[in-house]
Design a protein around this motif. Structure first.
Motif, PDB file in Angstrom:
ATOM      1  N   ARG A 208       0.838  -1.209   0.000  1.00  0.00           N
ATOM      2  CA  ARG A 208       0.000   0.000   0.000  1.00  0.00           C
ATOM      3  C   ARG A 208       0.870   1.255   0.000  1.00  0.00           C
ATOM      4  NH1 ARG A 208      -3.350  -3.083   3.570  1.00  0.00           N
ATOM      5  NH2 ARG A 208      -2.462  -2.055   5.407  1.00  0.00           N
ATOM      6  N   GLU A 211       2.419   1.872  -3.474  1.00  0.00           N
ATOM      7  CA  GLU A 211       1.493   2.526  -4.406  1.00  0.00           C
ATOM      8  C   GLU A 211       1.481   4.035  -4.183  1.00  0.00           C
ATOM      9  OE1 GLU A 211      -0.068   1.204  -7.028  1.00  0.00           O
ATOM     10  OE2 GLU A 211       1.155  -0.541  -6.501  1.00  0.00           O
ATOM     11  N   LYS A 214       4.748   5.520  -5.533  1.00  0.00           N
ATOM     12  CA  LYS A 214       4.750   5.562  -6.995  1.00  0.00           C
ATOM     13  C   LYS A 214       3.967   6.772  -7.507  1.00  0.00           C
ATOM     14  CE  LYS A 214       5.495   0.694  -8.168  1.00  0.00           C
ATOM     15  NZ  LYS A 214       4.920  -0.528  -8.781  1.00  0.00           N
TER      16      LYS A 214
END
Length: 229
Positions: A208, A211, A214
Motif C-alpha cells: 500500500r 502505491e 509511486k
C-alpha cells in the motif's frame, strides 16, 4: 588469401560478446518460472556455490553468474531481486528457476509455476533535483541506529555517491516525516547504498505504501528485510 591478425580476431570476439551482454541486459523475458525442491539443498550449483533454498538466488541459461535479476509475477505484480548462481531451467517453456524463498515472495509456491517477467535489475536513481531544491550544506549530522531485519521495506533508490545519498535521504525525510533506512550492497561488483522506507509489519502494508510512493514519483519494490541480514 589474407589472414587476419590474431589480436584483431580476439578484439572482434570480445566486441561481439560485449554487444551480446549489453543486449541481454536490456531484454525483458516473459515465460514460466518454477522453483527448486528442497532436495537440492547443500548441492553445488553450476557457479560452485552451495545451494540454499532459503536464499534469493536463481538459475538462468545465459546471464552471467552474479547478475541480479528482477523477477515479477505477472498475476499478482509481486517482484523480487535474485542473484544468478546456477544454470537452467532445462524445460523449454521455462525462463527462470528460483529458490523456494523467492517463490514464497512471488506468491506461487502452491501453484508451483507462475507466468513472470525477468529483467536485469538496475538500481533506480531518482532524477536530479532542480538547483533551487538542492541541499546547500555539505555538512551532515548522522545518527547511526542498527535496525533489526524483520518485516518488509520499500526500496526507493540506490546511490554510489555519499553526497547524493544524503541529499535524497533529507528530501525523503522532509517529505514523509520519518527517516528511511540505508542498506549497503554490492550489485555486479559495484557498491550501492540502498534507500529503504519502513519497516512495515506485513507485505500488504508495504505494498500500500509502495502505491503511494509511486504516485509521488518514487519507483521501487518490496524487500523482505530478513534477506538483508
Amino acid at each position: 588469401m589474407k589472414v587476419c591478425h590474431p589480436y584483431l580476431i580476439a578484439g572482434l570476439v570480445l566486441l561481439f560478446i560485449q554487444l551480446n551482454l549489453n543486449a541481454l541486459s536490456q531484454q525483458v523475458e516473459k515465460g514460466k518460472a518454477s522453483y527448486y525442491s528442497d532436495q537440492f539443498n547443500g548441492r553445488k550449483t553450476a557457479s560452485g556455490e552451495v545451494f540454499d533454498n532459503n536464499k534469493m538466488t536463481a538459475a538462468h541459461r545465459t546471464h552471467p553468474f552474479g547478475t541480479q535479476l528482477k523477477v515479477t509475477n505477472l498475476k499478482n505484480n509481486r517482484s523480487v531481486v535474485v542473484t544468478v548462481n546456477d544454470r537452467g531451467p532445462w524445460k523449454h517453456d521455462r525462463v527462470v528457476d528460483v529458490t523456494k524463498a523467492a517463490a514464497k515472495e512471488l506468491g506461487f509456491v502452491a501453484e508451483g509455476i507462475a507466468e513472470v517477467s525477468v529483467e536485469v535489475y538496475q538500481p533506480s536513481v531518482p532524477p536530479a533535483e532542480p538547483a533551487e531544491n538542492k541541499v546547500a550544506s555539505s555538512l551532515f549530522e548522522v545518527n547511526l541506529i542498527p535496525v533489526s531485519g524483520s518485516g518488509f521495506g520499500v526500496q526507493v533508490g540506490a546511490f554510489q555517491q555519499i553526497d547524493n545519498l544524503f541529499t535524497e535521504l533529507l528530501r525523503i525525510e522532509k517529505k514523509y516525516g520519518h527517516k528511511p533506512m540505508v542498506h549497503v550492497a554490492k550489485v555486479n561488483g559495484e557498491r550501492y547504498y540502498r534507500i529503504i522506507i519502513g519497516p512495515y509489519e506485513s507485505r500488504e502494508k508495504a505494498e500500500r505504501k509502495l502505491e503511494k510512493y509511486k504516485k509521488d514519483g518514487l519507483d521501487g519494490f518490496i524487500i523482505d528485510l530478513k534477506e538483508l541480514e
